[in-house]
Design a protein around this motif. Structure first.
Motif, PDB file in Angstrom:
ATOM      1  N   ARG A  97      -2.006  -3.574   2.251  1.00 10.93           N
ATOM      2  CA  ARG A  97      -3.459  -3.588   2.114  1.00 10.93           C
ATOM      3  C   ARG A  97      -3.918  -4.985   1.707  1.00 10.93           C
ATOM      4  N   GLN A 143      -6.509  -6.580  -0.402  1.00 11.75           N
ATOM      5  CA  GLN A 143      -7.485  -6.272  -1.440  1.00 11.75           C
ATOM      6  C   GLN A 143      -8.339  -7.487  -1.820  1.00 11.75           C
ATOM      7  N   ALA A 145      -6.396  -1.670   4.992  1.00  9.33           N
ATOM      8  CA  ALA A 145      -4.963  -1.391   4.880  1.00  9.33           C
ATOM      9  C   ALA A 145      -4.393  -1.117   6.258  1.00  9.33           C
ATOM     10  N   TYR A 204       0.837  -1.200   0.000  1.00  8.81           N
ATOM     11  CA  TYR A 204       0.000   0.000   0.000  1.00  8.81           C
ATOM     12  C   TYR A 204       0.876   1.256   0.000  1.00  8.81           C
ATOM     13  N   SER A 205       1.975   1.219   0.733  1.00  7.77           N
ATOM     14  CA  SER A 205       2.966   2.310   0.691  1.00  7.77           C
ATOM     15  C   SER A 205       4.337   1.710   0.959  1.00  7.77           C
ATOM     16  N   ASN A 265       0.296   3.459   8.021  1.00  8.79           N
ATOM     17  CA  ASN A 265       1.621   3.806   7.524  1.00  8.79           C
ATOM     18  C   ASN A 265       2.561   4.037   8.705  1.00  8.79           C
TER      19      ASN A 265
END
Length: 654
Positions: A374, A376, A416, A354-355, A419
Motif C-alpha cells: 500500500r 500511504q 493498495a 499491506y498483506s 492481494n
C-alpha cells in the motif's frame, strides 16, 4: 694547354667550391688591369654562377658576390681589403654537386605559386558561404600537391594563426598553369563570436612546396565581413502546478530572435525554492538543440524531468535556462530564462506492507507467498518491485538469498495493490534447514519515499526447507525394449542425493522403478526391468528427493516393442516392370501398422502396399518399376515404437 681563364676557373673552384660556366671566363681572359675592371668581371662571374641544386637562387648570389670578389683578386694578385670571405656552401667539407670541367651545370627550376583569382563576400554574411579562387604557378618549375587554406581574421594581416574556415586541394600545377576558378565552400565556426572580420587565403600554408618567392602566397579582401550574433529567447514554457510526483514533463521551445545563426546548445530545466533562477539551482533535466537559424523556433515538445531524491518534499518553482553553459554568444544574454510563477508541491509516496502471508513449517523448495503493498504517502509512486528473501534469522536484508519478486507498475497515493499469491523458489545452493521468510519493498531504491524505514516485513514463524530438487539433463541409453532389462549407465544432472528414488512414469500405467541404483551428486546409474506388457512409447524420467519434490526429464525415455524377425519372402524374385501380388513376408512379432519397403544402396526405395498383417505374416503388393536395378534387394520392416528390421538378399530383380 690551359688558358689563363682555365687556370683562374680552377683556382676559384678549389678556393670557393663554386662552379662557373666556361663562357664566364671569356671576361676573365680579356680582363684589363685595374681594380674597376676586376670588380666588373667578378660581378659578371657572380651573375653567371651555377649553384648547387639545394641552394636556392637569390640566396647564393649574396654570398657569392663577396666570396668571388676575393677569389678573383687573389687570382690576379690584388690584395682584398674586405677581410675574410664569408663561409659559402661547399666550404668546410660540404660536398657540392657539379659537372665535369667544360660542361654546363643544369639547375632544377622552381615553381612560384601566387594568387590568381580571389573573390570573397563582404558586408553581412552567414556562417556558411563560398569563396571564388584560383592559384597560378608563375615559376619555371612544376609544383607538386599543395593546399590553399582560407582564414578569418580580426585584421588584414592573414596568417596561419588566424581561424581556419576551409581549404582547397591542388594535385599540382605545371609552370605557367593556373587552377580552375572555383567556388570553395567555407564555414565559420560558432566559436567565432559575432563581429567584424576580414577574409583571406594562404597558398601552401604547410610549406610543402619550395618556391622562388614565398612572399606572394597570401590574399586578403580589404572589405570586411560582419557576422551577426543570435539571440535565444524562450518561445514556450509550460509546466504543471500543484502536487506532482518527482517525475513529470515540461513543454517547451526556444526561438532565435537574433539575426545570426545559433550553433548547438542545451536548454536546462531547474527547480528552485524561489522565482530567481540560476545554474546554482537543482537541474532536473535538459533538452538538446542542434542549432537555430535567425527567426526560427524549435518544435514545442514535452521533456521528461526528474527531481532527484536529494531534494526534500516541499514547494518549488520550475524554470528553464537557455544555453546555461554559455556556448552561444548572443546579442543579449539577459533573456534566456523562463519560469512558471505557479509553484509545484512535491509530495513523496510511502510504501508499506499491506498483506504478507508465507507458509510455515516444512515446505518444498517451491511455494507461494500471499502479499500486497500500500502507498500511504501523499505522492504517487512509480514502478518498483517487491523482493522475497530467506534468512537464518529475523533480520531480513538484501544480502539474504532472494527467492522471488513481484513487480508493480506504480501505486497512486492511498492505493493498495491487489492481494496475490507469488510463487517463489529456494535455490539449490541454500542447504536444508530452518529459515525465516521476509519481504522488502523497493529493494532497488527505484522510488523516493517520505519514509524509507518501513519497507521490510518478516514472518516470525519459520519454514523448514528440505533437500534441493534434483535436476535431470539427460539419460543414456534413452530407450529400451519391453521384456528386457536396460542398464542405465548415465542419468546426468545435479543435486542428486543418496535418498533419491528414480523411475519411469507414464500417466495411466504402472511406474518402472530403477534398481541397483548408484548415486553421485551429478550422476545416477542402475537398471530398468521393462515388463513385456509395458505400454510402448515415451515416458518421463523422474528423480524424487526425500521431501517428495521431483526433478523430471519429460519424455526422456522410450519403451519399444520387441524387434520383429523376418524369416522369408515369397515370391523372392521377379522382373522389373512387373507387379508382384501377393507378396508375403513371413516371420514373427509383426504388428498392425507395419511398413515394408525394398531398399538398395544408391537406388530409390520401392514401397510395398500392405493388405494384411498378422503376428507371423505381412501380405501386400509391390510394383517393380521398369528399369529397376537388377540383382538382390533388401526387405525392410518398420513398426512404430520398434527397432526396424532388415533382411539382406531377400528379393531379386531379374
Amino acid at each position: 694547354m690551359q688558358t689563363a681563364g682555365d687556370k683562374t676557373r680552377n683556382f676559384i673552384r678549389m678556393q670557393s667550391g663554386l662552379f662557373i660556366h666556361p663562357v664566364t671566363f671569356i671576361d676573365l681572359e680579356q680582363m684589363q688591369g685595374g681594380s674597376a675592371g676586376i670588380v666588373r668581371s667578378c660581378i659578371t662571374l657572380t651573375c653567371r654562377l651555377v649553384c648547387p641544386e639545394r641552394i636556392r637562387p637569390g640566396r647564393v648570389l649574396l654570398i657569392a658576390a663577396v666570396t668571388l670578389l676575393a677569389v678573383c683578386l687573389a687570382a690576379t694578385g690584388v690584395q682584398a681589403s674586405t677581410g675574410e670571405s664569408p663561409a659559402v656552401p661547399g666550404s668546410a667539407g660540404e660536398t657540392v654537386q657539379g659537372t665535369a670541367a667544360g660542361e654546363a651545370v643544369v639547375v632544377d627550376a622552381l615553381p612560384d605559386l601566387r594568387v590568381w583569382t580571389y573573390t570573397s563576400p563582404s558586408g553581412v554574411v552567414t556562417r556558411t558561404f563560398t569563396i571564388l579562387n584560383s592559384v597560378r604557378n608563375s615559376g619555371t618549375g612544376s609544383a607538386g600537391a599543395f593546399y590553399a587554406n582560407f582564414y578569418i581574421s580580426h585584421d588584414t594581416t592573414i596568417t596561419t594563426t588566424d581561424t581556419y574556415i576551409g581549404t582547397r586541394h591542388y594535385s599540382g600545377l605545371a609552370p605557367g598553369a593556373a587552377g580552375e576558378n572555383l567556388n570553395t565552400p567555407v564555414s565559420i565556426p560558432f566559436s567565432v563570436p559575432g563581429g567584424t572580420y576580414y577574409l583571406g587565403m594562404i597558398i601552401d600554408p604547410y610549406e610543402s612546396i619550395e618556391e622562388t618567392d614565398e612572399t606572394n602566397n597570401v590574399a586578403c579582401n580589404l572589405n570586411a565581413v560582419t557576422i551577426n550574433n543570435p539571440d535565444l529567447h524562450p518561445h514556450t514554457f509550460s509546466t504543471p502546478g500543484g502536487a506532482v510526483s518527482r517525475t513529470f514533463t515540461i513543454q517547451s521551445s526556444v526561438e532565435n530572435i537574433g539575426t545570426g545563426d545559433a550553433g548547438e546548445f542545451y536548454a536546462g530545466f531547474y527547480i528552485s525554492p524561489d522565482t530567481t533562477f540560476s545554474t546554482a539551482d537543482t537541474r532536473i533535466g535538459s533538452r538538446y538543440y542542434s542549432g537555430l537559424a535567425p527567426g526560427v523556433a524549435g518544435p514545442n515538445i514535452h521533456t521528461t524531468v526528474t527531481v532527484p531524491s536529494s531534494v526534500p518534499a516541499g514547494t518549488y518553482y520550475t524554470g528553464m535556462i537557455i544555453d546555461p553553459n554559455g556556448h552561444v554568444t548572443e546579442t543579449s544574454e539577459g533573456n534566456n530564462i523562463a519560469y512558471n510563477p505557479v509553484a509545484i508541491s512535491i509530495a513523496d509516496p510511502d510504501l508499506v506492507t499491506y498483506s504478507f502471508s508465507p507458509p510455515s513449517g516444512p515446505v518444498n523448495r517451491t511455494f507461494t507467498i500471499y502479499n500486497s503493498v500500500r502507498n500511504q504517502g501523499t505522492g504517487d509512486a512509480g514502478a518498483f518491485s517487491v523482493g522475497f528473501y530467506l534468512s537464518p534469522d529475523t533480520t531480513i536484508t538484501t544480502a539474504d538469498p532472494r527467492i522471488g519478486s513481484r513487480h508493480y507498475s506504480g501505486l497512486g497515493a492511498g492505493v493498495a495493490g491487489p492481494n496475490l499469491h507469488t510463487s517463489v523458489t529456494v535455490p539449490s545452493s541454500v542447504p536444508t534447514g530452518t529459515y525465516y521468510v521476509g519481504m522488502i519493498i523497493d529493494p532497488d531504491n527505484a522510488v523516493v519515499e517520505g519514509n524509507e524505514n518501513n519497507n521490510v516485513k518478516t514472518d516470525l514463524e519459520p519454514v523448514t526447507i528440505g533437500p534441493p530438487v534434483p535436476n535431470i539433463t539427460g539419460i543414456t541409453p534413452a530407450r529400451g525394449i519391453r521384456g528386457k532389462t536396460i542398464a542405465v549407465t548415465d542419468l546426468a544432472g545435479s543435486d542428486f542425493r543418496a535418498t533419491n528414488t528414480i523411475g519411469l512414469k507414464r500417466a495411466g500405467w504402472p511406474d518402472i522403478p530403477m534398481t541397483d541404483v548408484v548415486i553421485t551428486p551429478t550422476k545416477i546409474s542402475g537398471k530398468f526391468v521393462i515388463p513385456a506388457t509395458a505400454h510402448a512409447g515415451l515416458r518421463n524420467v523422474v528423480v524424487t528427493n526425500s521431501g517428495g519434490e521431483s526433478g523430471i526429464l519429460a519424455n526422456g525415455f522410450r519403451v519399444l516393442f520387441q524387434t520383429p524377425v523376418i524369416t522369408g519372402v515369397s515370391p523372392n524374385t521377379s522382373n522389373d516392370g512387373t507387379t508382384v501380388s501377393p507378396l508375403k513376408i513371413r516371420g514373427r512379432k509383426f504388428r498392425a501398422g507395419a511398413e515394408v519397403i525394398l531398399v538398395r544402396s544408391g537406388e530409390t526405395p520401392v514401397p510395398v502396399t500392405i493388405t494384411n498383417v498378422t503376428p507371423h505374416k505381412i501380405t501386400g503388393t509391390v510394383t517393380l518399376p521398369a528399369g529397376m536395378a537388377t540383382g538382390w534387394w533388401k526387405v525392410k520392416v518398420k513398426q512404430q515404437n520398434c527397432v526396424q528390421v532388415v533382411k539382406v538378399n531377400a528379393f531379386k530383380v531379374t
